[in-house]
Design a protein around this motif. Structure first.
Motif, PDB file in Angstrom:
ATOM      1  N   LYS A 179       0.546  -1.423  -0.336  1.00 51.84           N
ATOM      2  CA  LYS A 179       0.293  -0.221   0.033  1.00 51.84           C
ATOM      3  C   LYS A 179       0.940   1.383   0.054  1.00 51.84           C
ATOM      4  CE  LYS A 179      -3.582   2.003   2.777  1.00 51.84           C
ATOM      5  NZ  LYS A 179      -4.058   2.413   3.690  1.00 51.84           N
ATOM      6  N   ALA A 180       1.353   1.171   0.868  1.00 51.93           N
ATOM      7  CA  ALA A 180       2.452   2.409   1.024  1.00 51.93           C
ATOM      8  C   ALA A 180       3.885   2.616  -0.361  1.00 51.93           C
ATOM      9  CB  ALA A 180       4.044   2.146   1.978  1.00 51.93           C
ATOM     10  N   LEU A 181       4.114   1.165  -1.346  1.00 49.51           N
ATOM     11  CA  LEU A 181       4.413   1.386  -2.544  1.00 49.51           C
ATOM     12  C   LEU A 181       3.809   2.652  -3.505  1.00 49.51           C
ATOM     13  CD1 LEU A 181       6.987   0.570  -3.972  1.00 49.51           C
ATOM     14  CD2 LEU A 181       6.274  -1.174  -4.702  1.00 49.51           C
ATOM     15  N   PHE A 182       2.238   1.349  -3.275  1.00 52.38           N
ATOM     16  CA  PHE A 182       1.111   2.482  -4.674  1.00 52.38           C
ATOM     17  C   PHE A 182       0.911   3.840  -4.077  1.00 52.38           C
ATOM     18  CE2 PHE A 182       0.022  -2.103  -6.027  1.00 52.38           C
ATOM     19  CZ  PHE A 182       0.209  -2.087  -6.973  1.00 52.38           C
ATOM     20  N   GLU A 183       1.443   4.023  -2.917  1.00 51.33           N
ATOM     21  CA  GLU A 183       0.438   5.561  -1.889  1.00 51.33           C
ATOM     22  C   GLU A 183       2.062   6.989  -3.010  1.00 51.33           C
ATOM     23  OE1 GLU A 183       0.158   5.287   1.449  1.00 51.33           O
ATOM     24  OE2 GLU A 183      -2.437   5.486   1.745  1.00 51.33           O
ATOM     25  N   SER A 184       3.486   6.034  -3.031  1.00 56.57           N
ATOM     26  CA  SER A 184       4.081   6.127  -3.081  1.00 56.57           C
ATOM     27  C   SER A 184       3.841   6.551  -4.982  1.00 56.57           C
ATOM     28  CB  SER A 184       5.897   6.050  -3.294  1.00 56.57           C
ATOM     29  OG  SER A 184       5.776   5.931  -1.644  1.00 56.57           O
ATOM     30  N   PHE A 185       4.015   6.040  -5.922  1.00 61.49           N
ATOM     31  CA  PHE A 185       3.941   5.922  -6.780  1.00 61.49           C
ATOM     32  C   PHE A 185       2.563   6.628  -7.415  1.00 61.49           C
ATOM     33  CE2 PHE A 185       5.264   1.424  -7.424  1.00 61.49           C
ATOM     34  CZ  PHE A 185       6.654   1.711  -7.789  1.00 61.49           C
ATOM     35  N   ASN A 186       1.769   6.672  -6.780  1.00 61.91           N
ATOM     36  CA  ASN A 186       0.516   7.958  -6.812  1.00 61.91           C
ATOM     37  C   ASN A 186       0.788   9.554  -6.767  1.00 61.91           C
ATOM     38  OD1 ASN A 186      -2.478   8.611  -7.039  1.00 61.91           O
ATOM     39  ND2 ASN A 186      -2.431   8.960  -5.420  1.00 61.91           N
ATOM     40  N   GLU A 187       1.523   9.783  -5.485  1.00 66.13           N
ATOM     41  CA  GLU A 187       2.355  10.409  -5.665  1.00 66.13           C
ATOM     42  C   GLU A 187       3.530  11.260  -6.401  1.00 66.13           C
ATOM     43  OE1 GLU A 187       2.399  13.149  -3.310  1.00 66.13           O
ATOM     44  OE2 GLU A 187       0.861  12.582  -1.929  1.00 66.13           O
ATOM     45  N   VAL A 188       4.109  10.179  -7.281  1.00 69.74           N
ATOM     46  CA  VAL A 188       4.811  10.865  -8.362  1.00 69.74           C
ATOM     47  C   VAL A 188       3.864  10.728  -9.543  1.00 69.74           C
ATOM     48  CG1 VAL A 188       6.355   9.045  -9.923  1.00 69.74           C
ATOM     49  CG2 VAL A 188       6.761   8.899  -7.876  1.00 69.74           C
ATOM     50  N   CYS A 189       3.328  10.021  -9.781  1.00 67.81           N
ATOM     51  CA  CYS A 189       2.175   9.842 -10.867  1.00 67.81           C
ATOM     52  C   CYS A 189       1.793  11.404 -10.470  1.00 67.81           C
ATOM     53  CB  CYS A 189       1.093   9.227 -11.051  1.00 67.81           C
ATOM     54  SG  CYS A 189       1.424   7.575 -11.571  1.00 67.81           S
ATOM     55  N   MET A 190       1.764  12.061  -9.362  1.00 62.94           N
ATOM     56  CA  MET A 190       0.267  13.719  -9.819  1.00 62.94           C
ATOM     57  C   MET A 190       1.708  14.529 -10.105  1.00 62.94           C
ATOM     58  SD  MET A 190      -2.612  12.476  -9.194  1.00 62.94           S
ATOM     59  CE  MET A 190      -2.944  14.663  -9.511  1.00 62.94           C
ATOM     60  N   LYS A 191       2.832  13.785  -9.906  1.00 58.40           N
ATOM     61  CA  LYS A 191       3.460  14.881  -9.912  1.00 58.40           C
ATOM     62  C   LYS A 191       4.419  14.826 -11.254  1.00 58.40           C
ATOM     63  CE  LYS A 191       5.671  17.196  -8.088  1.00 58.40           C
ATOM     64  NZ  LYS A 191       5.006  19.029  -7.857  1.00 58.40           N
ATOM     65  N   MET A 192       3.956  13.334 -12.265  1.00 56.27           N
ATOM     66  CA  MET A 192       3.945  13.840 -13.244  1.00 56.27           C
ATOM     67  C   MET A 192       3.150  14.339 -14.601  1.00 56.27           C
ATOM     68  SD  MET A 192       5.752   9.714 -13.738  1.00 56.27           S
ATOM     69  CE  MET A 192       5.652   9.640 -15.831  1.00 56.27           C
ATOM     70  N   VAL A 193       2.145  14.061 -13.607  1.00 53.25           N
ATOM     71  CA  VAL A 193       0.463  15.039 -14.009  1.00 53.25           C
ATOM     72  C   VAL A 193       0.952  16.568 -14.351  1.00 53.25           C
ATOM     73  CG1 VAL A 193      -2.131  15.587 -13.962  1.00 53.25           C
ATOM     74  CG2 VAL A 193      -1.068  13.553 -13.999  1.00 53.25           C
ATOM     75  N   SER A 194       1.602  16.874 -12.910  1.00 49.99           N
ATOM     76  CA  SER A 194       2.038  18.614 -12.945  1.00 49.99           C
ATOM     77  C   SER A 194       3.083  19.366 -13.656  1.00 49.99           C
ATOM     78  CB  SER A 194       2.693  18.689 -11.628  1.00 49.99           C
ATOM     79  OG  SER A 194       1.227  18.751 -10.635  1.00 49.99           O
ATOM     80  N   ILE A 195       3.923  18.191 -14.560  1.00 45.57           N
ATOM     81  CA  ILE A 195       4.967  18.642 -15.185  1.00 45.57           C
ATOM     82  C   ILE A 195       4.510  18.761 -16.755  1.00 45.57           C
ATOM     83  CG2 ILE A 195       6.903  17.603 -16.657  1.00 45.57           C
ATOM     84  CD1 ILE A 195       7.686  17.098 -13.962  1.00 45.57           C
ATOM     85  N   VAL A 196       3.384  17.074 -17.055  1.00 47.69           N
ATOM     86  CA  VAL A 196       2.719  17.405 -18.198  1.00 47.69           C
ATOM     87  C   VAL A 196       2.194  18.877 -18.376  1.00 47.69           C
ATOM     88  CG1 VAL A 196       1.631  16.318 -20.296  1.00 47.69           C
ATOM     89  CG2 VAL A 196       3.495  15.580 -19.109  1.00 47.69           C
ATOM     90  N   MET A 197       1.680  19.620 -17.235  1.00 52.94           N
ATOM     91  CA  MET A 197       0.511  20.274 -17.253  1.00 52.94           C
ATOM     92  C   MET A 197       1.199  21.524 -18.051  1.00 52.94           C
ATOM     93  SD  MET A 197      -2.375  19.214 -17.845  1.00 52.94           S
ATOM     94  CE  MET A 197      -3.029  20.435 -17.078  1.00 52.94           C
ATOM     95  N   LEU A 198       2.188  21.902 -17.582  1.00 56.97           N
ATOM     96  CA  LEU A 198       3.079  22.560 -18.100  1.00 56.97           C
ATOM     97  C   LEU A 198       3.613  23.140 -19.406  1.00 56.97           C
ATOM     98  CD1 LEU A 198       6.358  22.276 -15.459  1.00 56.97           C
ATOM     99  CD2 LEU A 198       3.902  24.015 -15.326  1.00 56.97           C
ATOM    100  N   ILE A 199       3.243  22.683 -20.107  1.00 57.77           N
ATOM    101  CA  ILE A 199       3.180  22.756 -21.800  1.00 57.77           C
ATOM    102  C   ILE A 199       1.506  22.396 -22.081  1.00 57.77           C
ATOM    103  CG2 ILE A 199       5.542  21.492 -21.615  1.00 57.77           C
ATOM    104  CD1 ILE A 199       3.674  19.212 -22.971  1.00 57.77           C
ATOM    105  N   ALA A 200       0.560  22.376 -21.279  1.00 56.67           N
ATOM    106  CA  ALA A 200      -1.018  22.902 -21.368  1.00 56.67           C
ATOM    107  C   ALA A 200      -1.361  23.911 -22.488  1.00 56.67           C
ATOM    108  CB  ALA A 200      -1.611  22.300 -20.728  1.00 56.67           C
ATOM    109  N   PRO A 201      -0.576  24.843 -21.608  1.00 61.90           N
ATOM    110  CA  PRO A 201      -0.568  25.975 -22.459  1.00 61.90           C
ATOM    111  C   PRO A 201      -0.514  26.669 -23.866  1.00 61.90           C
ATOM    112  CG  PRO A 201      -0.602  26.337 -21.202  1.00 61.90           C
ATOM    113  CD  PRO A 201       0.221  25.330 -20.727  1.00 61.90           C
TER     114      PRO A 201
END
Length: 422
Positions: A179-201
Motif C-alpha cells: 500500500k505504501a509503495l502504491f501511495e508513493s507511486f501515486n505521488e510520482v504520477c501526480m507530479k508527472m501530471v503537474s509536469i505535463v500540464m506545464l506544456i498545456a498552454p
C-alpha cells in the motif's frame, strides 16, 4: 515590487485566446508550403500532438495506481458496516445518473453538430462492434491483466485495480508495504501530471490554432453549446437530483442544507478542488448537525470517489467529440461511457485538472480521438469550478441522508430557531 506570476489556468486561457486569433488569421492564408508544411504540419503538429501523446502516456499508470490507492483505503467500510454500503451505493448511483443525464441532454442539444473535423483525425478511430449487456460485463474481467495494461483496456484495468486495492485492504498489516509503495507511486504520477500540464498552454494554443485554421469561426458556436450542455446538466444534478434524494431518503427540508452549503461552495468554486475544500466541508456539515463519526467517513470518501460533476463533463464531452469527428455512438458505446465514467470517478483525484486525464480514458474506451480534448481544454477551467461545486454538494447530500437514517443528525442544529418558527 514583485510581479505576480500567471497561474496555469491563466496561461491556458491565454493560449486558447491566442490560438483562436492565430487560427482565424491562418484560415485566411492561402494554402502553401509555409501554412501547410511549416505551421500546420510542423510546429503546430509537434506542439499539439506532443501534448496529446504526453497525456496518453499518463492515462494507464495514473488510473491504475489511483484506483489501487483508493480501494486499499476503504478498510473503514468494514468498521462502519451499513454506513459504508449506503455511502458507496449513493455515490455510484448518483454518478451513473449524472453521466446519463449529460448524455441525454447532449443528444438533444447536439453540441458538435455543425462542424466537421473528420478530415483532420490523425488516425482512424474505431468503435467496437455492437455488444450485449452480458458481453460488456464479461469483457470487464481481464483474462490477462498485464495485456490489459499494455493495450489500454480501461474497464479491465479498473476492475483489476479495484480487486488489487481490496485485496491489499483485506490482508491488513501484511499489505501495508505494498500500500505504501502504491501511495508513493501515486505521488510520482501526480507530479508527472503537474509536469505535463506545464506544456498545456502551448498544446492548447497549437490544437485550437489548428482547429480554427481548418474550420474557422464556426467552432465557437459549438463550444458555446457544449458549455450549455455541461452547465445545464450540472444544474439539474444540483437541484433536481440531490433535492429529490434528500427529500425521498431523509424527509429533511432543503433550505437549511442549501443555505449552509453556500459557504462550502465559495471554497469549491474558487479552488476547483474537492480535497482543498474538505476541511471546510466537514466543518459545515458538523455545524448543521451531522455527527463527526459520519462526516469524517462519508466526506473524505466522497472527495475520493464521488465525482458526479466530472462524470457529467465526460458524458457531454464524449457526445461533443463524437459529433465533431462524425462518429456515431451506438447504445453499447453509450452504456460503456456510463460504466467507464462511473468507475473512473473512483480514481479521479480531487485536485484541479485531473478530469482531463480521466476523460482521455473514457474516450479511449469507445475509440474516440483524444485530439478532441484540446478543443475543450481552454474553456474547461470555468466548467471545472462549477463541476467541483456539484461534486462536493453530492458528498454533503449523501452525508445528510446517511446521518439521518443512522440517527446521527442533530435536528435542533439542522433547523435553526428561525426555521423551526416557520
Amino acid at each position: 515590487m514583485n510581479k505576480k506570476k500567471l497561474g496555469l489556468t491563466s496561461k491556458i486561457f491565454i493560449g486558447m485566446i491566442l490560438g483562436i486569433l492565430f487560427g482565424l488569421l491562418l484560415s485566411k492564408v492561402p494554402s502553401g508550403y509555409l501554412k501547410d508544411t511549416i505551421l500546420l504540419g510542423g510546429i503546430l503538429k509537434i506542439l499539439g500532438s506532443g501534448f496529446i501523446t504526453a497525456i496518453k502516456m499518463l492515462v494507464v499508470p495514473l488510473v491504475f495506481i489511483s484506483l489501487v490507492c483508493g480501494a486499499s483505503a476503504m478498510s473503514d467500510i468494514k468498521k462502519l458496516g451499513r454506513i459504508g454500503v449506503k455511502t458507496l451505493g449513493f455515490y455510484l448511483c448518483t454518478t451513473a445518473l449524472a453521466v446519463t443525464i449529460a448524455l441525454i441532454i447532449a443528444k438533444v442539444v447536439n453540441p458538435g453538430v455543425g462542424i466537421d473535423m473528420s478530415n483532420i483525425v490523425t488516425s482512424d478511430p474505431t468503435i467496437g462492434e455492437k455488444q450485449s449487456l452480458v458481453d460488456i460485463i464479461l469483457a470487464m474481467i481481464p483474462s490477462n491483466p498485464i495485456a490489459s495494461l499494455a493495450s489500454g483496456e480501461m474497464l479491465q484495468i479498473i476492475v483489476f485495480a479495484i480487486l488489487t486495492g481490496v485485496a491489499i485492504s483485506i490482508i491488513g498489516e501484511k499489505g501495508q508495504p505494498v500500500k505504501a509503495l502504491f501511495e508513493s507511486f501515486n505521488e510520482v504520477c501526480m507530479k508527472m501530471v503537474s509536469i505535463v500540464m506545464l506544456i498545456a498552454p502551448y498544446g492548447v494554443f497549437a490544437l485550437i490554432s489548428n482547429t480554427f485554421a481548418t474550420i474557422g469561426f464556426s467552432a465557437m458556436w459549438s463550444l458555446a453549446k457544449y458549455m450549455f450542455v455541461v452547465l445545464f446538466a450540472l444544474l439539474i444534478q444540483g437541484t433536481v437530483v440531490y433535492s429529490g434524494l434528500l427529500k425521498l431518503f431523509s424527509g429533511l427540508k432543503l433550505k437549511p442544507f442549501y443555505k449552509k452549503y453556500a459557504k462550502v461552495a465559495a471554497v469549491t468554486f474558487s479552488t476547483s478542488s474537492s480535497n482543498a475544500s474538505l476541511p471546510v466541508t466537514i466543518e459545515a456539515m458538523e455545524e448543521i448537525g451531522v455527527h463527526n463519526s459520519v462526516a469524517s467517513f462519508t466526506l473524505p470518501l466522497g472527495a475520493t470517489i464521488n465525482m458526479d460533476g466530472t462524470a457529467i463533463m465526460q458524458g457531454a464531452a464524449c457526445i461533443f467529440i463524437s459529433q465533431i469527428y462524425g462518429i456515431d455512438l451506438g447504445i453499447s458505446q453509450l452504456l460503456t461511457i456510463v460504466l467507464t465514467a462511473t468507475l473512473a470517478s473512483i480514481g479521479t483525484a480531487g485536485v484541479p485538472g485531473v478530469g482531463m486525464i480521466t476523460l482521455s480514458m473514457v474516450l479511449t474506451s469507445v475509440g474516440l480521438p483524444l485530439e478532441g480534448i484540446g478543443i475543450i481544454m481552454g474553456i474547461d477551467r470555468i466548467l471545472d469550478m462549477c463541476r467541483t461545486t456539484i461534486n462536493v454538494m453530492g458528498d454533503c447530500a449523501c452525508t445528510l441522508v446517511v446521518s439521518k437514517q443512522e440517527n446521527e443528525l442533530d435536528l435542533d442544529k439542522y433547523y435553526s430557531e428561525k426555521e423551526l418558527a416557520k
